[in-house]
Enzyme design. Structure first.
Site, PDB file in Angstrom:
ATOM      1  N   SER A  75       0.820  -1.213   0.000  1.00  0.00           N
ATOM      2  CA  SER A  75       0.000   0.000   0.000  1.00  0.00           C
ATOM      3  C   SER A  75       0.858   1.269   0.000  1.00  0.00           C
ATOM      4  O   SER A  75       2.024   1.261   0.398  1.00  0.00           O
ATOM      5  CB  SER A  75      -0.911   0.014   1.230  1.00  0.00           C
TER       6      SER A  75
HETATM    7  N1  SAM Z   1      -0.526  -4.992   4.096  1.00  0.00           N
HETATM    8  C1  SAM Z   1       0.152  -5.296   2.879  1.00  0.00           C
HETATM    9  C2  SAM Z   1       1.543  -4.732   2.819  1.00  0.00           C
HETATM   10  O1  SAM Z   1       1.979  -4.050   3.758  1.00  0.00           O
HETATM   11  O2  SAM Z   1       2.232  -5.023   1.833  1.00  0.00           O
HETATM   12  C3  SAM Z   1      -0.617  -4.860   1.653  1.00  0.00           C
HETATM   13  C4  SAM Z   1      -1.802  -5.691   1.456  1.00  0.00           C
HETATM   14  S1  SAM Z   1      -2.459  -5.827  -0.162  1.00  0.00           S
HETATM   15  C5  SAM Z   1      -3.125  -4.226  -0.409  1.00  0.00           C
HETATM   16  C6  SAM Z   1      -3.857  -6.842   0.296  1.00  0.00           C
HETATM   17  C7  SAM Z   1      -3.480  -8.263   0.636  1.00  0.00           C
HETATM   18  O3  SAM Z   1      -4.627  -8.913   1.163  1.00  0.00           O
HETATM   19  C8  SAM Z   1      -3.021  -9.076  -0.561  1.00  0.00           C
HETATM   20  O4  SAM Z   1      -1.753  -9.597  -0.336  1.00  0.00           O
HETATM   21  C9  SAM Z   1      -4.072 -10.178  -0.668  1.00  0.00           C
HETATM   22  O5  SAM Z   1      -3.570 -11.402  -1.126  1.00  0.00           O
HETATM   23  C10 SAM Z   1      -4.549 -10.265   0.769  1.00  0.00           C
HETATM   24  N2  SAM Z   1      -5.860 -10.890   0.952  1.00  0.00           N
HETATM   25  C11 SAM Z   1      -7.013 -10.707   0.254  1.00  0.00           C
HETATM   26  N3  SAM Z   1      -8.007 -11.462   0.767  1.00  0.00           N
HETATM   27  C12 SAM Z   1      -7.465 -12.121   1.822  1.00  0.00           C
HETATM   28  C13 SAM Z   1      -7.981 -13.063   2.760  1.00  0.00           C
HETATM   29  N4  SAM Z   1      -9.262 -13.469   2.764  1.00  0.00           N
HETATM   30  N5  SAM Z   1      -7.152 -13.543   3.701  1.00  0.00           N
HETATM   31  C14 SAM Z   1      -5.853 -13.152   3.738  1.00  0.00           C
HETATM   32  N6  SAM Z   1      -5.304 -12.276   2.883  1.00  0.00           N
HETATM   33  C15 SAM Z   1      -6.104 -11.767   1.940  1.00  0.00           C
END
Ligand code: SAM
Length: 230
Positions: A75
């Protein structure tokens, strides 16, 4: 390149990045509405470039999201700081993050709280994030591969929960894992329109504020988006 302990500003030796990191904190965080001293310290101390894939590392301190593989993103720094500030961490909290991605947000939380539990559905991202977090010495951050929309009930209750992917609505199962005075920050909405929501738990009552428009990748899993809904 990596250090095996939480870094303080004075310890930071990656000279080129250090100037860019300072500039990012000054220009994109402090000049906007990031005022929590502890959050600003964390954003200065955690080396974002270590969490960014090599081909985009030169952009690590630009104020935007970057690709990290599996179609996901790390992000934008301002949004990381804003969501963290919304949790108002004091240092003694048990925190859950849903959506580990690169591990950067988890490291920021690890810097500011007692224990951090973070869940990622892509095993390769989780493994990579865990390796970097361990190498940098964030031993209070614990990574799980799984469906974070269900939370991580074994380590509940949490004083703070942060969801870093957009959900159709705040999952009740996550709200139920909050401590009595806990708060949940989550982007809610679909591909075209999302708002950050902050939920507070007071005993059995849940109150919500809608804060600012955002743009996140979808939360998947049981309480996330199906392909056709997004
Ligand atoms: N917090 C992260 C960082 O610092 O890099 C950025 C997160 S990215 C915007 C959103 C993440 O949520 C992705 O890696 C995606 O695979 C994960 N995601 C989506 N649905 C999910 C779920 N049900 N359980 C776990 N992770 C999930």
């Amino acid at each position: 390149m990596f250090r095996k302990k939480k870094r303080k500003l004075k310890d930071f030796s990656d000279g080129d990045y250090f100037i860019e990191q300072q500039r990012m904190v000054e220009d994109h965080l402090r000049r906007r509405d990031i005022v929590d001293r502890r959050v600003l310290d964390a954003m200065l101390a955690v080396p974002r470039h270590c969490f960014v894939p090599e081909d985009h590392r030169h952009l690590a301190y630009v104020d935007g999201p970057l690709p990290i593989g599996c179609g996901q993103t790390i992000s934008q720094p301002y949004i990381v700081a804003l969501m963290t500030q919304m949790l108002a961490l004091k240092g003694n909290e048990n925190v859950l993050e849903v959506g580990t991605g690169s591990g950067y947000q988890a490291a920021i939380l690890g810097y500011l709280a007692r224990q951090v539990y973070t869940i990622e559905r892509h095993a390769s991202l989780a493994k990579h994030a865990e390796t970097i977090l361990q190498t940098l010495g964030y031993n209070n951050v614990h990574v799980l591969v799984g469906d974070g929309s269900l939370g991580w009930v074994e380590n509940a209750p949490y004083q703070a929960i942060l969801v870093t992917a957009a959900a159709p609505k705040a999952p009740q199962v996550l709200l139920d894992q909050l401590a009595p005075d806990g708060r949940l920050v989550i982007p809610v909405g679909g591909a075209s329109y999302q708002f950050l929501e902050r939920w507070y738990r007071q005993g059995d009552q849940f109150d919500k504020e809608e804060l600012t428009p955002v743009a996140f990748v979808p939360l998947r899993g049981k309480w996330g988006w199906r392909d056709e809904g997004w």
